[in-house]
Design an enzyme around this catalytic site. Structure first.
Site, PDB file in Angstrom:
ATOM      1  N   CYS A  43      62.617  31.705 -27.785  1.00  0.00           N
ATOM      2  CA  CYS A  43      62.737  30.599 -26.831  1.00  0.00           C
ATOM      3  C   CYS A  43      61.390  29.983 -26.504  1.00  0.00           C
ATOM      4  O   CYS A  43      61.210  28.776 -26.564  1.00  0.00           O
ATOM      5  CB  CYS A  43      63.433  31.081 -25.560  1.00  0.00           C
ATOM      6  SG  CYS A  43      63.630  29.783 -24.314  1.00  0.00           S
ATOM      7  N   CYS A  48      63.645  26.963 -27.736  1.00  0.00           N
ATOM      8  CA  CYS A  48      64.083  25.975 -26.758  1.00  0.00           C
ATOM      9  C   CYS A  48      62.952  25.317 -25.990  1.00  0.00           C
ATOM     10  O   CYS A  48      63.046  24.134 -25.658  1.00  0.00           O
ATOM     11  CB  CYS A  48      65.097  26.607 -25.794  1.00  0.00           C
ATOM     12  SG  CYS A  48      64.719  28.266 -25.249  1.00  0.00           S
ATOM     13  N   LYS A  51      60.959  22.889 -28.415  1.00  0.00           N
ATOM     14  CA  LYS A  51      61.935  21.871 -28.833  1.00  0.00           C
ATOM     15  C   LYS A  51      62.209  20.896 -27.696  1.00  0.00           C
ATOM     16  O   LYS A  51      62.286  19.682 -27.908  1.00  0.00           O
ATOM     17  CB  LYS A  51      63.221  22.553 -29.284  1.00  0.00           C
ATOM     18  CG  LYS A  51      64.334  21.589 -29.670  1.00  0.00           C
ATOM     19  CD  LYS A  51      65.634  22.351 -29.846  1.00  0.00           C
ATOM     20  CE  LYS A  51      66.062  22.976 -28.523  1.00  0.00           C
ATOM     21  NZ  LYS A  51      67.250  23.861 -28.667  1.00  0.00           N
ATOM     22  N   TYR A 178      73.935  22.822 -33.142  1.00  0.00           N
ATOM     23  CA  TYR A 178      73.094  22.198 -32.130  1.00  0.00           C
ATOM     24  C   TYR A 178      71.662  22.008 -32.607  1.00  0.00           C
ATOM     25  O   TYR A 178      71.027  20.985 -32.288  1.00  0.00           O
ATOM     26  CB  TYR A 178      73.145  23.014 -30.825  1.00  0.00           C
ATOM     27  CG  TYR A 178      72.428  24.340 -30.856  1.00  0.00           C
ATOM     28  CD1 TYR A 178      71.125  24.457 -30.393  1.00  0.00           C
ATOM     29  CD2 TYR A 178      73.055  25.490 -31.317  1.00  0.00           C
ATOM     30  CE1 TYR A 178      70.461  25.668 -30.408  1.00  0.00           C
ATOM     31  CE2 TYR A 178      72.405  26.706 -31.329  1.00  0.00           C
ATOM     32  CZ  TYR A 178      71.102  26.792 -30.879  1.00  0.00           C
ATOM     33  OH  TYR A 178      70.452  27.996 -30.904  1.00  0.00           O
ATOM     34  N   GLU A 182      69.945  18.352 -32.679  1.00  0.00           N
ATOM     35  CA  GLU A 182      68.789  18.140 -31.803  1.00  0.00           C
ATOM     36  C   GLU A 182      67.593  17.615 -32.588  1.00  0.00           C
ATOM     37  O   GLU A 182      66.951  16.635 -32.182  1.00  0.00           O
ATOM     38  CB  GLU A 182      68.442  19.444 -31.087  1.00  0.00           C
ATOM     39  CG  GLU A 182      69.452  19.799 -30.003  1.00  0.00           C
ATOM     40  CD  GLU A 182      69.257  21.173 -29.408  1.00  0.00           C
ATOM     41  OE1 GLU A 182      69.760  21.419 -28.307  1.00  0.00           O
ATOM     42  OE2 GLU A 182      68.601  22.018 -30.059  1.00  0.00           O
ATOM     43  N   HIS A 437      76.489   8.148  -4.397  1.00  0.00           N
ATOM     44  CA  HIS A 437      76.480   6.832  -5.047  1.00  0.00           C
ATOM     45  C   HIS A 437      75.146   6.114  -4.800  1.00  0.00           C
ATOM     46  O   HIS A 437      74.584   6.214  -3.712  1.00  0.00           O
ATOM     47  CB  HIS A 437      77.625   5.991  -4.468  1.00  0.00           C
ATOM     48  CG  HIS A 437      77.734   4.626  -5.065  1.00  0.00           C
ATOM     49  ND1 HIS A 437      78.252   4.405  -6.317  1.00  0.00           N
ATOM     50  CD2 HIS A 437      77.364   3.408  -4.577  1.00  0.00           C
ATOM     51  CE1 HIS A 437      78.224   3.113  -6.580  1.00  0.00           C
ATOM     52  NE2 HIS A 437      77.684   2.483  -5.543  1.00  0.00           N
ATOM     53  N   GLU A 442      78.485  11.172  -9.844  1.00  0.00           N
ATOM     54  CA  GLU A 442      79.625  10.897  -8.988  1.00  0.00           C
ATOM     55  C   GLU A 442      80.927  10.741  -9.774  1.00  0.00           C
ATOM     56  O   GLU A 442      82.027  10.889  -9.211  1.00  0.00           O
ATOM     57  CB  GLU A 442      79.386   9.645  -8.145  1.00  0.00           C
ATOM     58  CG  GLU A 442      79.377   8.352  -8.935  1.00  0.00           C
ATOM     59  CD  GLU A 442      79.151   7.119  -8.041  1.00  0.00           C
ATOM     60  OE1 GLU A 442      79.839   7.033  -7.015  1.00  0.00           O
ATOM     61  OE2 GLU A 442      78.294   6.291  -8.384  1.00  0.00           O
TER      62      GLU A 442
END
Length: 448
Positions: A43, A48, A51, A178, A182, A437, A442
């Site tokens: 990682c 990750c 990346k 993935y 990516e 909002h 939302e």
């Protein structure tokens, strides 16, 4: 005093191994860790973290163009791969130091070398030194899988992609998961011509069908090309260093690099596991029970090496649970239900719980709510790219059993929403929540 050199010897200083080490040490255990590469594991060092930094860098390609619609006079900008690469690698080195400091602060002994298992309670370092431990924890993670075919040695994996000398003009990426999607988004934003080649006919297997179809549509609009049902036959290296990829069922493709992102396998080869009778599955993963104990009572394993859920936060949870259970007197079992995940594609995906297909197969009758919209930022920037939010609800109980999102900041929004799914909240609970909002989030409480 124990007759062993250490109470715990951990092989692998990645996320799971470091967490287990420091927590066990905090409970009073004498702990040692062996790491043959760099402290931090996949990682931090080659996964990750670097990346995600490349993902951030890639986003500026569109952000700089969009800024003009918001009143900023932005000139045409040139991208400097060398600068980004070096800055990312410098950050990786900084984080590696922090991980090492964490081990040192907890009085964990670190051996920067390879270790193999030579007995149920004994390891051997690369220099031949043998060390005994009452318990051994294997946390060696996973490793990129590269299928064998003529010329496969000319391909690179996600391990090497962060160290490229130059930015390639043409990139062929093998795989549909993935990692493939990516890096396709990253290189495409940097200006490379990207082609994803998949031996099957589906990207992101395991994700909701509507969400992955939306990513495919957007990716193609952005200029990424896809070749489906196209197995690799060979890679030919030419005199100028460029490559030609020969595929089944389609024409050859010329490339400057070929990135194989065909999945990851448990990193168990050469550890001596078979010699001590430790049981592996057909993919080479260590079989463990819910307490992370292997078939050899003194040996445990956590993280990707067990091939349960290949996610860094899961490895960390498993490392924590192991240390608390074995050394802290706090029996802990990891709950693998409703683990959220993300794909940092362009745009990103966030998901938790069951897909629509899974819910229908398991629950029978479900209700599905969707919101298909353009983010305000995209409207003003003149981008037609649309976000898609999807909620799966158990018809019988009104419980929200799945949330799936693709759009700007989807993972950031999904993390909080995953708490609601994990807690078993209902659609009525979402409806009763006042909307924040104006925001994209939302939409989750306005689904009709």
């Amino acid at each position: 005093m124990s007759n062993f050199d250490f109470d715990l010897f951990v092989i692998g200083a990645g996320s799971g191994g470091v967490r287990a080490s420091r927590v066990a040490a905090s409970h009073g255990a004498r702990v040692a860790v062996a790491e043959e590469h760099r402290v931090g594991g996949t990682c931090v060092i080659r996964g990750c973290v670097p990346k995600k930094l490349l993902v951030y860098g890639a986003h500026f390609a569109e952000d700089l163009k969009d800024a003009r619609h918001f009143g900023w006079d932005v000139p045409d900008c040139k991208f400097d791969w060398d600068r980004l690469r070096d800055n990312v690698l410098a950050e990786v080195t900084r984080l590696e130091g922090l991980y090492g400091q964490t081990l040192d602060n907890h009085q964990v002994t670190l051996f920067k070398t390879r270790a193999t298992i030579v007995g149920p309670q004994k390891v051997r370092l690369a220099d031949g030194q043998e060390i005994s431990a009452e318990r051994i924890l294997i946390a060696t993670g996973g490793w990129p899988f590269v299928p064998e075919f003529p010329g496969s040695e000319h391909a690179i994996t996600s391990n090497e992609v962060f160290h490229l000398d130059t930015l390639p003009k043409r990139v062929v990426i093998a795989g549909g998961g993935y990692i493939a999607n990516e890096f396709a988004g990253i290189f495409n934003e940097f200006g490379s011509k990207v082609t994803i080649v998949n031996r099957g006919d589906t990207i992101l297997r395991g994700y909701d069908e509507q969400i992955r179809d939306r990513l495919l549509q957007i990716s193609m609009t952005k200029g990424i090309e896809f070749r489906f049902n196209a197995p690799f036959e060979s890679i030919e290296k030419k005199e100028d260093g460029s490559l030609t990829v020969h595929l089944g069922n389609c024409d050859p493709i010329d490339a400057d690099i070929v990135l194989v992102a065909a999945g990851r396998v448990p990193n168990t080869k050469g550890l001596g596991l078979e010699d001590v009778g430790l049981e592996l599955d057909k993919e080479g993963a260590i079989k463990v029970g819910e307490t992370n104990q292997s078939s050899v009572p003194s040996i445990y394993a956590v993280g990707d090496v067990t091939n349960r859920i290949q996610l860094t936060p899961v490895a960390i949870r498993e490392g924590q649970a192991f240390a608390d259970s074995v050394f802290g007197g706090k029996p802990t079992v990891v709950d693998y239900a409703n683990v959220p995940s993300a794909v940092f594609s362009h745009p990103p995906i966030g998901a938790v719980g069951m897909t629509e297909a899974e819910a229908r197969n398991k629950l029978g009758t479900v209700r599905v709510y969707t919101s298909d919209f353009r983010a305000m930022k995209n409207v003003l920037a003149g981008r037609n790219e649309r976000a898609l939010y999807k909620m799966i609800v158990n018809e019988a109980t009104d419980q929200v059993v799945g949330l799936h999102m693709i759009g700007p900041d989807a993972p950031e929004i999904l993390q909080a929403a995953a708490v609601a799914v994990k807690a078993g909240l209902t659609k009525a609970d979402f409806d009763a929540t006042v909307a924040l909002h104006p925001s994209m989030a939302e939409e989750l409480v306005l689904l009709k």
